[in-house]
Design a protein around this motif. Structure first.
Motif, PDB file in Angstrom:
ATOM      1  N   ASN A 152      44.002   3.838  62.403  1.00 44.43           N
ATOM      2  CA  ASN A 152      43.704   5.526  61.924  1.00 44.43           C
ATOM      3  C   ASN A 152      44.077   6.488  63.223  1.00 44.43           C
ATOM      4  O   ASN A 152      43.711   6.240  64.204  1.00 44.43           O
ATOM      5  CB  ASN A 152      42.108   5.670  61.640  1.00 44.43           C
ATOM      6  N   GLN A 163      44.432  10.674  63.867  1.00 45.33           N
ATOM      7  CA  GLN A 163      44.538  12.104  63.131  1.00 45.33           C
ATOM      8  C   GLN A 163      44.771  13.106  64.072  1.00 45.33           C
ATOM      9  O   GLN A 163      44.217  12.902  65.335  1.00 45.33           O
ATOM     10  CB  GLN A 163      43.114  12.211  62.413  1.00 45.33           C
ATOM     11  N   PHE A 212      43.933  17.376  64.731  1.00 47.99           N
ATOM     12  CA  PHE A 212      42.947  18.392  64.469  1.00 47.99           C
ATOM     13  C   PHE A 212      43.567  19.479  65.046  1.00 47.99           C
ATOM     14  O   PHE A 212      43.790  19.539  66.287  1.00 47.99           O
ATOM     15  CB  PHE A 212      41.641  18.081  64.789  1.00 47.99           C
ATOM     16  N   GLN A 226      41.459  22.983  66.157  1.00 46.25           N
ATOM     17  CA  GLN A 226      40.269  23.700  66.440  1.00 46.25           C
ATOM     18  C   GLN A 226      40.633  25.191  67.018  1.00 46.25           C
ATOM     19  O   GLN A 226      41.059  25.609  67.573  1.00 46.25           O
ATOM     20  CB  GLN A 226      39.262  23.166  67.754  1.00 46.25           C
ATOM     21  N   LEU A 256      36.952  22.889  63.058  1.00 39.20           N
ATOM     22  CA  LEU A 256      37.939  21.581  63.292  1.00 39.20           C
ATOM     23  C   LEU A 256      38.592  21.412  62.031  1.00 39.20           C
ATOM     24  O   LEU A 256      38.014  21.191  60.920  1.00 39.20           O
ATOM     25  CB  LEU A 256      37.102  20.470  63.768  1.00 39.20           C
ATOM     26  N   ASN A 283      41.472  19.215  59.905  1.00 42.10           N
ATOM     27  CA  ASN A 283      42.370  18.370  59.659  1.00 42.10           C
ATOM     28  C   ASN A 283      43.744  18.701  59.755  1.00 42.10           C
ATOM     29  O   ASN A 283      44.152  19.468  58.618  1.00 42.10           O
ATOM     30  CB  ASN A 283      41.930  16.983  58.938  1.00 42.10           C
ATOM     31  N   TYR A 319      46.774  12.981  58.839  1.00 44.89           N
ATOM     32  CA  TYR A 319      46.361  11.510  59.010  1.00 44.89           C
ATOM     33  C   TYR A 319      47.529  10.754  58.985  1.00 44.89           C
ATOM     34  O   TYR A 319      48.267  10.601  57.972  1.00 44.89           O
ATOM     35  CB  TYR A 319      45.461  11.105  57.683  1.00 44.89           C
ATOM     36  N   PHE A 350      43.542  18.334  68.769  1.00 41.77           N
ATOM     37  CA  PHE A 350      43.267  17.090  69.131  1.00 41.77           C
ATOM     38  C   PHE A 350      43.967  16.022  68.441  1.00 41.77           C
ATOM     39  O   PHE A 350      44.075  16.212  67.569  1.00 41.77           O
ATOM     40  CB  PHE A 350      41.624  17.060  69.009  1.00 41.77           C
ATOM     41  N   TYR A 382      35.263   2.443  62.479  1.00 46.03           N
ATOM     42  CA  TYR A 382      35.171   3.577  61.875  1.00 46.03           C
ATOM     43  C   TYR A 382      35.247   4.579  62.844  1.00 46.03           C
ATOM     44  O   TYR A 382      35.442   5.967  62.561  1.00 46.03           O
ATOM     45  CB  TYR A 382      33.833   3.778  61.164  1.00 46.03           C
ATOM     46  N   LYS A 383      34.878   4.308  64.222  1.00 44.69           N
ATOM     47  CA  LYS A 383      34.825   5.374  65.184  1.00 44.69           C
ATOM     48  C   LYS A 383      35.801   6.085  65.774  1.00 44.69           C
ATOM     49  O   LYS A 383      36.833   5.184  66.046  1.00 44.69           O
ATOM     50  CB  LYS A 383      34.049   4.667  66.480  1.00 44.69           C
ATOM     51  N   LEU A 384      36.078   7.170  65.599  1.00 41.57           N
ATOM     52  CA  LEU A 384      37.158   8.151  66.118  1.00 41.57           C
ATOM     53  C   LEU A 384      36.978   8.516  67.636  1.00 41.57           C
ATOM     54  O   LEU A 384      35.973   8.749  67.885  1.00 41.57           O
ATOM     55  CB  LEU A 384      37.383   9.495  65.411  1.00 41.57           C
ATOM     56  N   PHE A 426      38.530  10.697  70.481  1.00 41.86           N
ATOM     57  CA  PHE A 426      39.312  11.823  70.838  1.00 41.86           C
ATOM     58  C   PHE A 426      39.760  11.969  72.212  1.00 41.86           C
ATOM     59  O   PHE A 426      39.430  11.713  73.036  1.00 41.86           O
ATOM     60  CB  PHE A 426      38.499  13.208  70.579  1.00 41.86           C
TER      61      PHE A 426
END
Lengths: 109, 114
Positions: A31, A33, A35, A37, A43, A45, A48, A86, A95-97, A99
Motif C-alpha cells: 500500500n 498513498q 496525500f 494536506q 488530508l 488522498n 493509491y 505526504f 493495515y498500518k500506514l 507516513f
C-alpha cells in the motif's frame, strides 16, 4: 518498522512551474498513498499507487516498487497546490500506514 | 454528505481534564483508525479497529482509550489530559482487501491543552 523518507522537505515554486517530489521506503509495500494536506489542515488522498503510474489532471505519480521509491509530479503548479504532500506506506499484511515527514510546497503567484 | 466526520473540530481544555472525540464514517468500511499529528506535522497511527475489534495499538499512554460501538463509529477518550497531548487528531477509515485500499481521513480535531 518501515522507514519513509521524503524529499525535498520544502519547495517554493512560481505559478506555472513543474516539480517532482520523491518518497523512498525501506521495505516492500502493498500500500502506498500520496496525500495533500491543504492550508486548512484537510488530508486529501491523491493517489493509491503501490506500483505503476497514474495520472489525475495536472498530478501524476509513479511507484517503482522493486527499487522502493515513488515520485509525485506536479505540472503547471497553481497557488491552490500549496500545502504539505505526504507519502504513506504499509508493508505486506499490515493495515498500518507509516507516513513520511512530508514536503511543504509553496506556490507563489 | 461527509464521508468521515469528527466532532468536535476544536477542543480547548485544561490539564487534568477528561475529553472525548467522536468519529463516524458512512463509507461502509470495516476498518477505522486514529492518527495523531504533532506540531511538526508528523503523522503517526495510534489505534485501528476492524469490525469493532482492536487490531493496532501503538505505544500510546493508557490514558488514551478508543471505543468502537459499531463499525461505523470510533471514539477516542483521553483521561487526565497533559500539555503534550496538544495536537491534531485524525480519524480515518478504509476497506482492506478491496482495491483500492485508500484511507479516507476526517477533517481533524484540534486539541489544545492549557
Amino acid at each position: 518498522g518501515i522507514q519513509v523518507e521524503q524529499s525535498p522537505p520544502d519547495l517554493i515554486l512560481q505559478e506555472g512551474a513543474n516539480s517532482t517530489l520523491r518518497c523512498n521506503f525501506s521495505d516492500s509495500v502493498n500500500n502506498l498513498q500520496w496525500f495533500h494536506q491543504n492550508p486548512w489542515g484537510q488530508l486529501i488522498n491523491l493517489f493509491y499507487i503501490p506500483s505503476g503510474t497514474k495520472q489525475n489532471g495536472r498530478l501524476s505519480a509513479t511507484t517503482v516498487a522493486t527499487e522502493r521509491y515513488s515520485l509525485l509530479y506536479i505540472s503547471s503548479s497553481q497557488t491552490t497546490d500549496s500545502g504539505v504532500y505526504f507519502c504513506a506506506v504499509s508493508p505486506s499484511n499490515d493495515y498500518k500506514l507509516s507516513f513520511g515527514a512530508g514536503t511543504t510546497v509553496t506556490v507563489r503567484a | 454528505d461527509t464521508a468521515v466526520s469528527q466532532t468536535p473540530k476544536y477542543l480547548v481544555t485544561q490539564m487534568g481534564n477528561d475529553k472525548s472525540i467522536k468519529c463516524e464514517q458512512n463509507l461502509g468500511h470495516d476498518t477505522m483508525y486514529w492518527y495523531k499529528q504533532d506540531s511538526k506535522k508528523f503523522l503517526k497511527i495510534m489505534f485501528s479497529y476492524n469490525n469493532k475489534e482492536l487490531i493496532i495499538n501503538e505505544t500510546v499512554p493508557n490514558r488514551f482509550s478508543p471505543k468502537s460501538p459499531d463499525k461505523a463509529h470510533l471514539n477516542l477518550h483521553i483521561n487526565s489530559l497533559e500539555l503534550g497531548d496538544s495536537a491534531v487528531y485524525f480519524c480515518a477509515s478504509s476497506q482492506p482487501g478491496v482495491y483500492p485500499e485508500t484511507q479516507y481521513f476526517g477533517p481533524g480535531t484540534r486539541l489544545l491543552v492549557l
